[in-house]
Design a protein around this motif. Structure first.
Motif, PDB file in Angstrom:
ATOM      1  N   GLU A  78       0.340  -3.620  -4.275  1.00  0.00           N
ATOM      2  CA  GLU A  78      -1.041  -3.873  -3.756  1.00  0.00           C
ATOM      3  C   GLU A  78      -0.700  -4.927  -2.870  1.00  0.00           C
ATOM      4  O   GLU A  78      -1.579  -5.134  -1.809  1.00  0.00           O
ATOM      5  CB  GLU A  78      -1.616  -4.486  -5.088  1.00  0.00           C
ATOM      6  CG  GLU A  78      -2.016  -3.206  -6.188  1.00  0.00           C
ATOM      7  CD  GLU A  78      -2.733  -2.330  -5.930  1.00  0.00           C
ATOM      8  OE1 GLU A  78      -3.253  -2.049  -4.600  1.00  0.00           O
ATOM      9  OE2 GLU A  78      -3.412  -1.390  -6.722  1.00  0.00           O
ATOM     10  N   THR A 119     -15.838  -0.778  -2.124  1.00  0.00           N
ATOM     11  CA  THR A 119     -14.235  -0.707  -1.406  1.00  0.00           C
ATOM     12  C   THR A 119     -13.289  -0.285  -2.564  1.00  0.00           C
ATOM     13  O   THR A 119     -13.545  -0.791  -3.644  1.00  0.00           O
ATOM     14  CB  THR A 119     -13.837  -2.048  -0.990  1.00  0.00           C
ATOM     15  OG1 THR A 119     -14.864  -2.607  -0.002  1.00  0.00           O
ATOM     16  CG2 THR A 119     -12.461  -2.239  -0.497  1.00  0.00           C
ATOM     17  N   GLU A 162      -7.255   2.297   1.924  1.00  0.00           N
ATOM     18  CA  GLU A 162      -8.493   1.485   1.626  1.00  0.00           C
ATOM     19  C   GLU A 162      -9.741   2.140   2.195  1.00  0.00           C
ATOM     20  O   GLU A 162      -9.483   2.039   3.346  1.00  0.00           O
ATOM     21  CB  GLU A 162      -7.989   0.031   1.509  1.00  0.00           C
ATOM     22  CG  GLU A 162      -9.297  -0.580   1.166  1.00  0.00           C
ATOM     23  CD  GLU A 162      -8.990  -2.233   0.856  1.00  0.00           C
ATOM     24  OE1 GLU A 162      -8.164  -2.569   0.131  1.00  0.00           O
ATOM     25  OE2 GLU A 162      -9.406  -3.038   1.913  1.00  0.00           O
ATOM     26  N   LYS A 193       0.856  -1.154  -0.072  1.00  0.00           N
ATOM     27  CA  LYS A 193       0.062  -0.089  -0.152  1.00  0.00           C
ATOM     28  C   LYS A 193       0.941   1.401   0.044  1.00  0.00           C
ATOM     29  O   LYS A 193       0.577   2.276   0.682  1.00  0.00           O
ATOM     30  CB  LYS A 193      -1.048  -0.116   0.959  1.00  0.00           C
ATOM     31  CG  LYS A 193      -1.923  -1.185   1.247  1.00  0.00           C
ATOM     32  CD  LYS A 193      -3.077  -0.866   2.226  1.00  0.00           C
ATOM     33  CE  LYS A 193      -4.201  -1.845   2.137  1.00  0.00           C
ATOM     34  NZ  LYS A 193      -5.190  -1.731   3.161  1.00  0.00           N
ATOM     35  N   ARG A 230      -9.465   2.040  -3.482  1.00  0.00           N
ATOM     36  CA  ARG A 230      -8.095   2.385  -2.855  1.00  0.00           C
ATOM     37  C   ARG A 230      -7.863   3.949  -3.429  1.00  0.00           C
ATOM     38  O   ARG A 230      -8.294   3.990  -4.583  1.00  0.00           O
ATOM     39  CB  ARG A 230      -6.816   1.311  -3.218  1.00  0.00           C
ATOM     40  CG  ARG A 230      -7.164   0.028  -2.357  1.00  0.00           C
ATOM     41  CD  ARG A 230      -6.004  -0.826  -2.479  1.00  0.00           C
ATOM     42  NE  ARG A 230      -6.216  -1.952  -1.562  1.00  0.00           N
ATOM     43  CZ  ARG A 230      -5.147  -3.007  -1.591  1.00  0.00           C
ATOM     44  NH1 ARG A 230      -3.884  -2.942  -2.033  1.00  0.00           N
ATOM     45  NH2 ARG A 230      -5.235  -3.948  -0.670  1.00  0.00           N
TER      46      ARG A 230
END
Length: 460
Positions: free
Chosen positions: A117, A201, A194, A94, A203
């Motif tokens: 990721e 959902t 996120e 992330k 990001r």
């Protein structure tokens, strides 16, 4: 960029051999400037759409024009460290990173944004040149890496892995808090957070442009309409503008990012295997080179990572392609990236002549983005002598001027220095270029980026 169904693909090396030289190939291509697929030229009007990301809030569409390459495997970071100038320790999950790639002799190939990721999954997102070079190397490495291509909508249609939009401007943070019902997590610069928007959902990478904070939001392709509608509804309170293709084409000039320098792949034996791998499916093979700068040596059109502003992203503590050559470029920088602010009166005189003086006039300047080739290289002079090259240019409604990103000799890089840009393409071989006379346009050196980056200074 699609291949003909009637002829087998040719490699870039074959096409170069037929043309006689890289300069003849690129200077002879009739391909025009890059056009952004799918999104309309304007949603409202491009002037106010440009002003929105500086003075209000804007919604920019990134889903269709950027190439993605997905790298998977336990060795993804080790593999990339062999190619990229970047330091990869630490590189947590992330987290985003500006990927910088150089050739064997230290010239610039491409950059892109890396999204980590998970431990074994990275996205490379941007113009195709970085993905092309990484994919070529991934196919011949012995490391545990697989590369999967997700091409942009310039060459295909259908669906993609993720949609991608950007919320940008002084009101971006407040809008994001509204659309997430106050659940937006704190996301540091170039970190990835996120969260949910309208139950979906997503990001977001935290970054900015034109000096203002922003969020690059991405999520499952099938969730895009729900997320867009939620953003547009929340944005009504702030007068949010959706940004069309015309306004989008001007974003780079204000932010100081040079989007598409000519990749340094057209010369030398070290790059021959890559040129044999590339075909006329790729933009590197069919792209055009335009502008007033003239040389028969393709190397004169290249740039290097140091002069385009990536010196701080070079980590000499690890081995990568071009490391030794870049040591010399860091030690003896020749040019520096600056913004050139073109003289308004000279621009108006040029436009008047292009419209009303027929073939004796200057080269027509289309607004807001006057570029007329895939790669632009215009000569910059100081007192009649060569002082650098001007590359990516546009009319900025925020600066109220034509501005361009240029590389000028270090002695002329001080803000306020007066230079001259040659506008036009002498001895053109391309039918896409209208008949004209090269014009001199006065310009002044300004910082790059043109607007201060408040996102890094903490003023929000």
């Amino acid at each position: 960029m699609a291949l003909s169904h009637n002829a087998p693909p040719k490699s870039l090396q074959e096409v170069l051999d037929e043309a006689g030289s890289p300069v003849k190939l690129l200077r002879g291509s009739n391909l025009g400037p890059y056009t952004f697929p799918v999104i309309p030229p304007e949603f409202t009007n491009w002037r106010d759409e440009v002003r929105a990301w500086k003075d209000g809030v804007a919604l920019l569409e990134l889903s269709y024009h950027m190439t993605e390459l997905h790298l998977r495997g336990r060795d993804v970071v080790k593999f990339l460290s062999q190619l990229a100038t970047n330091k990869f320790e630490p590189f947590p999950v992330k987290r985003g990173k500006q990927l910088v790639l150089a050739g064997h002799d230290g010239y610039f190939i491409a950059d892109a944004i890396l999204f980590r990721e998970s431990e074994d999954f990275l996205r490379i997102v941007g113009a195709p040149f970085a993905s092309d070079w990484v994919q070529f190397n991934a196919e011949k490495t012995d490391l545990d890496v697989t590369a999967t291509r997700d091409d942009n909508f310039s060459i295909r249609s259908g669906t993609r892995d993720v949609f991608r939009v950007q919320v940008q401007g002084p009101h971006a943070l407040t809008l994001m808090r509204d659309v997430t019902a106050g659940t937006l997590p704190e996301i540091k610069f170039f970190d990835i957070g996120e969260f949910k928007i309208a139950g979906q959902t997503v990001r977001a990478l935290r970054h900015g442009m034109a000096g203002e904070p922003g969020y690059e939001i991405y999520g499952p392709w099938d969730a895009q309409q729900i997320v867009r509608e939620a953003l547009e509804k929340a944005g009504e309170k702030y007068g949010m503008r959706k940004v069309g293709a015309l306004a989008y084409s001007t974003t780079a000039q204000e932010s100081g990012w040079m989007p598409m320098p000519l990749p340094a792949i057209y010369h030398g034996e070290a790059m021959r295997p890559y040129r044999k791998w590339l075909t006329n499916y790729f933009l590197e093979t069919i792209g055009s080179l335009g502008g007033s700068f003239e040389s028969d040596d393709i190397v004169d059109y290249y740039v290097d990572p140091v002069e385009v502003g990536y010196g701080s992203l070079i980590d000499f503590e690890h081995d990568f392609i071009g490391r030794d050559a870049l040591r010399q470029k860091v030690a003896t920088p020749r040019r520096k990236k600056v913004t050139l602010v073109w003289d308004n009166n000279d621009v108006i005189d040029l436009m008047r002549s292009s419209l009303f003086e027929a073939s004796a006039g200057g080269k027509y300047m289309q607004l807001p983005n006057p570029m007329y080739a895939t790669f632009q290289s215009d000569a910059v002079l100081r007192n009649g002598k060569s002082a650098g090259i001007s590359q990516w240019l546009a009319y900025s409604a925020n600066a109220e001027a034509i501005i361009s990103l240029a590389l000028v000799d270090t002695e002329y890089a001080t803000p306020g220095t007066e230079v001259t840009v040659l506008w036009g393409e002498p001895n053109t071989l391309r039918r896409t270029v209208d008949k004209h006379r090269v014009r001199e346009i006065k310009a002044k050196v300004a910082p790059a980026p043109y607007f201060e980056k408040v996102i890094k200074t903490g003023r929000q």
